[in-house]
Design a protein around this motif. Structure first.
Motif, PDB file in Angstrom:
ATOM      1  N   ASP A   1       0.805  -1.205   0.000  1.00 51.53           N
ATOM      2  CA  ASP A   1       0.000   0.000   0.000  1.00 51.53           C
ATOM      3  C   ASP A   1       0.844   1.263   0.000  1.00 51.53           C
ATOM      4  OD1 ASP A   1       0.912  -0.674   2.467  1.00 51.53           O
ATOM      5  OD2 ASP A   1      -0.911  -0.159   3.565  1.00 51.53           O
TER       6      ASP A   1
ATOM      7  N   GLU B   1       1.888 -12.084   4.115  1.00 55.55           N
ATOM      8  CA  GLU B   1       0.876 -11.411   3.312  1.00 55.55           C
ATOM      9  C   GLU B   1      -0.482 -11.931   3.763  1.00 55.55           C
ATOM     10  OE1 GLU B   1      -0.853  -8.891   0.535  1.00 55.55           O
ATOM     11  OE2 GLU B   1       1.239  -8.995   1.186  1.00 55.55           O
TER      12      GLU B   1
ATOM     13  N   GLU C   1      -7.055 -11.582   1.731  1.00 52.03           N
ATOM     14  CA  GLU C   1      -8.136 -10.602   1.638  1.00 52.03           C
ATOM     15  C   GLU C   1      -9.383 -11.190   2.298  1.00 52.03           C
ATOM     16  OE1 GLU C   1      -9.461  -6.963   0.864  1.00 52.03           O
ATOM     17  OE2 GLU C   1      -7.613  -7.568  -0.160  1.00 52.03           O
TER      18      GLU C   1
ATOM     19  N   ARG D   1      -2.731   0.556   5.747  1.00 46.13           N
ATOM     20  CA  ARG D   1      -3.199  -0.585   6.518  1.00 46.13           C
ATOM     21  C   ARG D   1      -2.451  -0.691   7.851  1.00 46.13           C
ATOM     22  NH1 ARG D   1      -2.482  -5.532   2.905  1.00 46.13           N
ATOM     23  NH2 ARG D   1      -1.011  -4.284   1.722  1.00 46.13           N
TER      24      ARG D   1
ATOM     25  N   THR E   1      -1.448  -5.565   7.748  1.00 44.65           N
ATOM     26  CA  THR E   1      -2.635  -6.402   7.743  1.00 44.65           C
ATOM     27  C   THR E   1      -3.645  -5.851   6.750  1.00 44.65           C
ATOM     28  OG1 THR E   1      -3.763  -5.166   9.497  1.00 44.65           O
ATOM     29  CG2 THR E   1      -2.196  -6.850  10.191  1.00 44.65           C
ATOM     30  N   ARG E   2      -4.844  -6.414   6.743  1.00 46.13           N
ATOM     31  CA  ARG E   2      -5.896  -5.941   5.836  1.00 46.13           C
ATOM     32  C   ARG E   2      -6.779  -4.885   6.486  1.00 46.13           C
ATOM     33  NH1 ARG E   2      -4.867  -7.020   0.559  1.00 46.13           N
ATOM     34  NH2 ARG E   2      -3.855  -9.056   0.395  1.00 46.13           N
TER      35      ARG E   2
ATOM     36  N   GLU F   1      -9.752 -10.808  11.170  1.00 46.03           N
ATOM     37  CA  GLU F   1     -10.178  -9.955  10.064  1.00 46.03           C
ATOM     38  C   GLU F   1     -11.275 -10.618   9.239  1.00 46.03           C
ATOM     39  OE1 GLU F   1      -6.157  -7.315   9.265  1.00 46.03           O
ATOM     40  OE2 GLU F   1      -6.491  -9.105   8.063  1.00 46.03           O
ATOM     41  N   GLU F   2     -11.175 -11.927   9.044  1.00 47.85           N
ATOM     42  CA  GLU F   2     -12.208 -12.634   8.295  1.00 47.85           C
ATOM     43  C   GLU F   2     -13.544 -12.579   9.032  1.00 47.85           C
ATOM     44  OE1 GLU F   2     -13.878 -15.126   5.215  1.00 47.85           O
ATOM     45  OE2 GLU F   2     -12.279 -13.641   5.370  1.00 47.85           O
TER      46      GLU F   2
ATOM     47  N   SER G   1     -15.054  -9.102   8.797  1.00 46.30           N
ATOM     48  CA  SER G   1     -15.612  -8.794   7.473  1.00 46.30           C
ATOM     49  C   SER G   1     -16.994  -9.401   7.292  1.00 46.30           C
ATOM     50  CB  SER G   1     -14.664  -9.293   6.373  1.00 46.30           C
ATOM     51  OG  SER G   1     -14.766 -10.694   6.185  1.00 46.30           O
TER      52      SER G   1
END
Length: 500
Positions: free
Chosen positions: A9, A134, A137, A187, A224-225, A260-261, A264
């Motif tokens: 980013d 990484e 997403e 991020r 992170t995301r 994070e999942e 979301s």
């Protein structure tokens, strides 16, 4: 001191390219080193221009990396290039000076070229084995925000210190459904609010695991995301809660990809740092509290200490749920006020954190579901409890503690709700954390599900369970879970159903 390599980013040539585990500048260094070795074996007319171009590209890109922050994985590449340079540049010197220079015969130069090539190849292999992680997403409809809070419980003394006035303090990281941020939004860093905190925590985790710190120097460089401090998602939706306790010596961010999942998909995840137990906890005032947990060599004493630690963690989890309830009621005018559904709260944990989650559920009926990620139950007195449980376990083998499954099965049978134990083939103990994203893919260490396959399995099974138990969504939960491994279903008052 090495400086951070910016992430994707940031839009720089030091960004790590997904799948290659190297940045564009690092690839230039690698290609320059390979060209220097190959130049010795090219036709005479081609050697000088290839060696000159390779040497110039190598020097310029290596200099830029030294300024931006060079990773240890590039050191063998530079060593191989340095060994190859004198032989590759000999024709250039001969052409420029007009002097006759000695050139080794091919049979004498071959072993050296092979050795240089081996050093150069070690660089990308090391970058693959110990990458900058990484994060996948998230697949849910919400963007993800994150923030860090710190709370002190005035009712509980800190038992790990001799000061009678010291009170128990916990650090909590929240991941929550957020509005979509601008494309250039920075991020959040991994393992800390700042790069310095991330380096402190990463070094402490490496020491706790007995690893040299430089091996995982890519971990604090990761992004992170989630976006730090992102605005909460619009609308009046109230989000169910998922509280998380890490493994022994673990830290609040150790399951970031999983958190994070879940966020979301409309959950608020609150992960705890447990001071004096987590490898390192950086407080708001800058102080760092390092773990005081160390094996004594006496199994009974270690068992007693683990039981006591789980008890303290269970109290931490209940305290955080209380504080989140106050936050939701608007006592601090928080952006999440009125958006937390504390009546739908799951308590979860990995390893010793899983044991703490089970104990917290038995003591605090406000928790409505439990997820135990490969945790051995530590409560010395087993009692019935009403919450459904999902217990994910690693593949069971000869080295597995023979007490583990009988103990866990005994706990699940005490639940007055239907509970599930899923043994995931190919999983190891660290499969249920972020470790597969940045440690070598050694099956005994991180399992054999792959870097992102591990996080997918843990998140998918957890989401299916939480959607059923907290959101009461219809569906065949047992059928969904059984697709990921060997499932046992424990129904109230009956024998466990076998796997499908």
């Amino acid at each position: 001191m090495w400086r951070r390599v910016p992430r994707a980013d940031d839009g720089r040539v030091t960004d790590i390219i997904t799948g290659l585990y190297l940045s564009p500048l690092e690839i230039l260094v690698l290609l320059g080193a390979v060209a220097l070795v190959a130049a010795r074996w090219l036709p005479a007319a081609a050697r000088p221009p290839v060696a000159t171009a390779a040497g110039a590209a190598l020097v310029l890109s290596a200099t830029a990396l030294c300024v931006a922050g060079i990773r240890w994985q590039l050191l063998p590449v530079l060593a191989g290039a340095a060994c190859a340079a004198p032989f590759a540049l000999t024709p250039v010197l001969r052409r420029r000076t007009g002097r006759r220079t000695w050139r080794a015969r091919w049979w004498a130069a071959l072993p050296g070229s092979v050795a240089c090539a081996g050093l150069i190849a070690a660089g990308p292999v090391a970058a693959w084995a110990f990458p900058v992680p990484e994060f996948p997403e998230p697949t849910g409809p919400f963007a993800v925000g994150t923030r860090v809070l710190q709370w002190t419980d005035p009712a509980r003394p800190e038992t790990a210190t001799p000061d009678p006035a010291d009170r128990r303090t916990v650090v909590v990281q929240l991941w929550y459904p957020a509005r979509q941020s601008p494309a250039d939004a920075r991020r959040a860093p991994y393992l800390g609010r700042t790069e310095q905190e991330a380096r402190t925590v990463s070094g402490a985790l490496a020491r706790y695991a007995g690893l040299p710190g430089f091996l995982v120097d890519g971990v604090p460089r990761a992004r992170t995301r989630a976006v730090l401090g992102a605005p909460v998602a619009r609308g009046g939706t109230r989000f169910p809660l998922v509280l998380f306790s890490p493994g022994l010596g673990g830290v609040r961010a150790q399951n970031t990809a999983w958190a994070e999942e879940l966020a979301s998909h409309g959950y608020v995840v609150a992960a705890l740092d447990h001071p004096y137990d987590s490898a390192a906890v950086v407080l708001a005032d800058g102080r760092t509290i390092r773990t005081e947990v160390a094996p004594t060599g006496d199994d009974r004493e270690d068992e007693r200490r683990a039981t006591g630690t789980a008890r303290v963690r269970a109290a931490d989890l209940s305290f955080v749920l209380t504080r989140l309830d106050r936050l939701d009621r608007g006592e601090s005018r928080d952006p999440l006020a009125g958006r937390l559904d504390t009546g739908r709260a799951a308590v979860t944990g990995h390893s010793l954190g899983g044991a703490a989650a089970l104990q917290a559920a038995r003591q605090d009926r406000r928790f409505t579901a439990v997820v135990d990620l490969d945790g051995y139950p530590r409560d010395p007195v087993l009692r019935p409890f009403p919450q459904p449980v999902l217990a994910l376990t690693q593949a069971i083998g000869p080295k597995t503690d023979p007490r583990y499954l009988p103990r866990l099965t005994g706990v699940l049978r005490l639940s007055t709700a239907t509970s599930y134990r899923l043994t995931v083939p190919g999983a190891a103990h660290l499969t249920f954390t972020d470790a597969p994203l940045y440690l070598p893919p050694v099956p005994s260490l991180t399992g054999s599900l792959g870097r992102t396959g591990s996080t997918h399995v843990v998140a998918a099974t957890t989401l299916a369970f939480l959607d059923t138990t907290l959101r009461h969504r219809p569906g065949d939960l047992a059928g969904t879970l059984s697709a990921y491994g060997d499932l046992s279903v424990h129904r109230p008052g009956g024998r466990p159903d076998g796997g499908r």
